[in-house]
Write a protein that holds these residues in place. Sequence first.
Motif, short mmCIF file in Angstrom:
data_model
loop_
_atom_site.label_atom_id
_atom_site.label_comp_id
_atom_site.label_asym_id
_atom_site.label_seq_id
_atom_site.Cartn_x
_atom_site.Cartn_y
_atom_site.Cartn_z
N SER A 159 25.77 29.46 -1.63
CA SER A 159 26.10 28.60 -0.49
C SER A 159 26.05 29.37 0.82
O SER A 159 25.56 28.88 1.84
CB SER A 159 27.49 27.98 -0.70
OG SER A 159 27.86 27.20 0.40
N GLU A 160 26.56 30.62 0.80
CA GLU A 160 26.55 31.45 2.01
C GLU A 160 25.14 31.80 2.42
O GLU A 160 24.82 31.84 3.61
CB GLU A 160 27.39 32.71 1.79
CG GLU A 160 28.89 32.45 1.73
CD GLU A 160 29.67 33.70 1.37
OE1 GLU A 160 29.02 34.74 1.04
OE2 GLU A 160 30.92 33.65 1.39
N SER A 178 22.44 30.05 1.92
CA SER A 178 21.85 28.85 2.53
C SER A 178 22.38 28.66 3.95
O SER A 178 21.61 28.36 4.87
CB SER A 178 22.17 27.63 1.67
OG SER A 178 21.67 26.46 2.28
N GLU A 179 23.69 28.87 4.13
CA GLU A 179 24.28 28.70 5.46
C GLU A 179 23.77 29.77 6.42
O GLU A 179 23.51 29.49 7.59
CB GLU A 179 25.81 28.74 5.35
CG GLU A 179 26.50 28.29 6.62
CD GLU A 179 28.01 28.15 6.42
OE1 GLU A 179 28.70 27.93 7.42
OE2 GLU A 179 28.48 28.27 5.27
N LYS A 227 29.36 30.50 -4.54
CA LYS A 227 29.77 30.78 -3.16
C LYS A 227 28.73 31.62 -2.44
O LYS A 227 28.40 31.38 -1.27
CB LYS A 227 31.12 31.49 -3.17
CG LYS A 227 31.69 31.72 -1.78
CD LYS A 227 33.06 32.39 -1.86
CE LYS A 227 33.60 32.62 -0.44
NZ LYS A 227 34.93 33.31 -0.49
N SER A 255 23.83 22.68 -3.36
CA SER A 255 25.04 22.02 -2.87
C SER A 255 25.40 20.83 -3.76
O SER A 255 26.57 20.61 -4.08
CB SER A 255 24.83 21.55 -1.43
OG SER A 255 25.93 20.84 -0.96
N ASP A 296 24.22 20.97 11.60
CA ASP A 296 24.94 21.29 10.36
C ASP A 296 24.20 22.40 9.64
O ASP A 296 23.18 22.18 8.97
CB ASP A 296 25.00 20.03 9.48
CG ASP A 296 25.84 20.24 8.22
OD1 ASP A 296 26.36 21.36 8.04
OD2 ASP A 296 25.96 19.29 7.42
N THR A 297 24.68 23.62 9.78
CA THR A 297 23.98 24.77 9.16
C THR A 297 24.13 24.79 7.65
O THR A 297 23.33 25.43 6.96
CB THR A 297 24.52 26.09 9.74
OG1 THR A 297 25.94 26.14 9.57
CG2 THR A 297 24.18 26.21 11.22
N LYS A 298 25.14 24.10 7.10
CA LYS A 298 25.30 24.08 5.65
C LYS A 298 24.25 23.18 4.99
O LYS A 298 23.71 23.52 3.95
CB LYS A 298 26.71 23.59 5.29
CG LYS A 298 27.81 24.58 5.67
CD LYS A 298 29.17 24.07 5.19
CE LYS A 298 30.26 25.09 5.51
NZ LYS A 298 31.59 24.62 5.06
N ARG A 299 23.98 22.03 5.59
CA ARG A 299 23.00 21.08 5.03
C ARG A 299 22.11 20.59 6.18
O ARG A 299 22.26 19.47 6.68
CB ARG A 299 23.71 19.92 4.35
CG ARG A 299 24.63 20.34 3.24
CD ARG A 299 25.40 19.15 2.66
NE ARG A 299 24.53 18.28 1.88
CZ ARG A 299 24.92 17.09 1.40
NH1 ARG A 299 26.14 16.65 1.65
NH2 ARG A 299 24.09 16.36 0.69
#
Length: 887
Positions: free
Chosen positions: A787-788, A790-791, A784, A763, A686-689
């Motif tokens: 968030s990007e 971090s991803e 946004k 997040s 999970d690259t987002k978290r």
Amino acid sequence: MASLAPAEPPGPRAASRSPALGPFRSSGGERRRNAPDTAQDAPLRAVDLNHVITLLKGSGSKDLEEEQLKTLKKVVKQFENGLPLKNVAQITEILNLCAEKMIEQEAFTEPLCELIKLFGLPFQKKKSSDEVNYSVEVSQSIAQLGYLMRVPSSQVKIQICKSIVSFYSMELPGKLLSGYQPTSVNYKIQMAEEGGLVEALVLSLTLVENQLIEKLWVLKALQHLSTSEISCRQMVKAQAASRLCLYLNGADPSGQLVFRSSDILWSLLENASKEEVVNQLSSLECVHALKEAFVDLVTRGFRHCDHQLRNDLLVIATLLAENPAVPMIESGFAKLLIVLATFTEVKLPNPLVKGFKLTYSHEDFEMKKLLFNIIGILSKDPSAAQLLSENHVMPALLYYVKLNHQKPGFPDWSAAQYEELQLHAIAVLASVAPVLVDKYLSCQANTLLLVFLEWCIGPDPSFGRGHSFHGTGGRGNKLAQMRYSLRVLRSVVALYDNAVSINLCDQGAISQLLDILKYAADKSKEKEGTVLLEIQADILFILSVLCENDVLRKEIFSCEGIDILIPFFKMDPRKLYSGLGHNCLLLSALDCLWSCVIGCYIAEDSFIEKQGIFLLLDLLALKEKNLCNIILGILVEFSDNPKTTLHMSIWRGKRDQTAANLLIQLWRQEELDLGVRRDQYGRIVDTKRPLVTSFQKLQKAIPVPASCPSFAIMEVSESIRAKIYSLFCKLGFENLPGLSAKDFVTLAIIQRYIDFKIGEVWSEICAEIKEEFRPVTSDERALKVISEISENTGRTVVALQTEVLEKQHHHIIQEEKKIYKEIQAAQIQRGLLKKSWEDFLTRTSNYEALKKAKILQETLIDASRSKAKIENGPDHSTDIPGLHKTV
């Protein structure tokens, strides 16, 4: 209570109750009559019980009454050796009819008593199945005895109780009915339990409230019935505990009232719900009644049985004191008990104990211990603190903090008794001291305890008996005294009161405690035990509290303490599972290291020079879940010292394991336990978290105040990943030896831990904002972008991990090719050797082949020679002269 138990044999257990029969009025007592004569052997004509019932239902003339009385005598005579089970229901109906007539005609009293007496004899059965077949009728009939207690006749009431007591008698009648045999010994007791007889008896206490003899007989019957758990539960249901307690102080010259009531209360506490019994006794009226009964026994009881009964009531009072809802203080009972407990030590006149004398008997010794125990219980109630302070509890308990051969004022206690009292008093002091800190300091308790501890490790001989609960492990030594004295110090030090700590340190407590710790550690080498382990753990805790946040005290500790502390970290890992307390001891040693060493450079350097970091890493390599977190925390604190990083880099574990490899293994195990998603190669899924745990995934977005940490923040303190990251920040992420490709994949995540954690927090912020309101366009755009970022960081790490894995794969392929070429060359060489050997064998066995080989050899030699002729050059022959052999 055992010495006061009834002489009659106990009864068995059984079940519930049946419905009551008709009610009767209550009135005064009746005259008593003697029991009828014993049964004669002459046979009588059987009486028709149905005819008797019909006869008793009639009323009117005097002649009819005489006929009824005459018939009842015949019934009694017929069944004088026991009632058959099939006739029990009919006899019960006759009983009820007699009871109704007795209210108007006193002449029916004696026949009624004689009929009731029949229930005291064993029932008769014709077949073994009769006990089961007639169980309902019999249980209801026995229950009816309890309801007949409402008949206004003392003689009837007493006879009912006598018959119930007879249930527990083993005696058989002199003559049995022809064709019958007695029921089993416990049959009637079981039927009484099933019918609920005991509840009716408890309720009948109200009817005999002002009639002493009848009341004592009811209590005697209840005393027998209370030997059963089922009966005790039924009694509790009928509020027996509160009823009995309220009748404790009735006029009774014999003393049987208190004795039997307390015995029943004991049975209820043992066989029924203790909480329910205590709740019933928790009213102010009950506590007052118990107090008055106790005072009466203390001031006026001089017999041995009085002292035993006094102690029994004291135990019941102890159980009540354990419940904070019981008004022990409001009733004045608590003050009385405290004054009695300190009576011999304080020696101040008090009207509450006027007339009380201590006889130094065994019962008085038991009372003394019970009173000490109650002080310990009361100390848990904050509202009792003032009582404990005003009644000089602290100096009374400190009176025992002295050498065992010094016991003035107690010449009549034996050495074993005095030791038991001493240990009990010091054990109670551990509970009282934190409540009365001011009194503790004003009485110079720390000084007394330190002097006492000095004696405990001194050369003076001591012959501890070790018989009591508190004397465990103290036979022939002074370990029990040391154990409980340290418990007192631990209890007051745990308050983190600055005045207590200063008072201790000013008296040199740190050095003295280190001496005691060394003494206990040396004793443990001879023979380990739970007492010695507890002593060491307590000392380590006390030292931790004293030295925490005080550099000067840490320097004092480091002079001797580090040398004493080091062996604890060399403990055999197998001892952690012994169950004796080594695990607790090791945790205490680690806590002491954190509090007494870290933060003082002199102490830190000394610990590191003694290979302390190596020992901590050895412990960390055990991968014990309860140790890893605290050891990593200690290493993080130590990492500010530059010597720590060097020692961590040098350390090698089993199979030449490095510190970096160990930390990465711990990280992987932690993520596995937390349910963090990784693929089979350890890469981010999970690259987002990337760091989110399975628990965090289950949590919904909950808006919380700024002062309240979110799940992402709390996870930092609860998990070991933040500590591992901090250590790698000191060790560095480059040029780490002993790491595999899989380790580098994990290391890539560790290196970006703080970036991932920041993204995780953002997040949560986004989720909370969207729960509350819709952000404006600029804020939404900013969120946004964050968030990007971090991803993208996650994708970058995944790309790096993939590159590492590809390099490893390429390296593996190259290594395989190299090994394959080596194998291929070896195979070719083996083929050439084989062919050479075959050619050799051919030449030696075949002359023609030899000639061919010779020709070929010559041809090759000629071909190898230079074509240009060297002038005056030598001409070498290839033949060996005189050679005629093939080999």
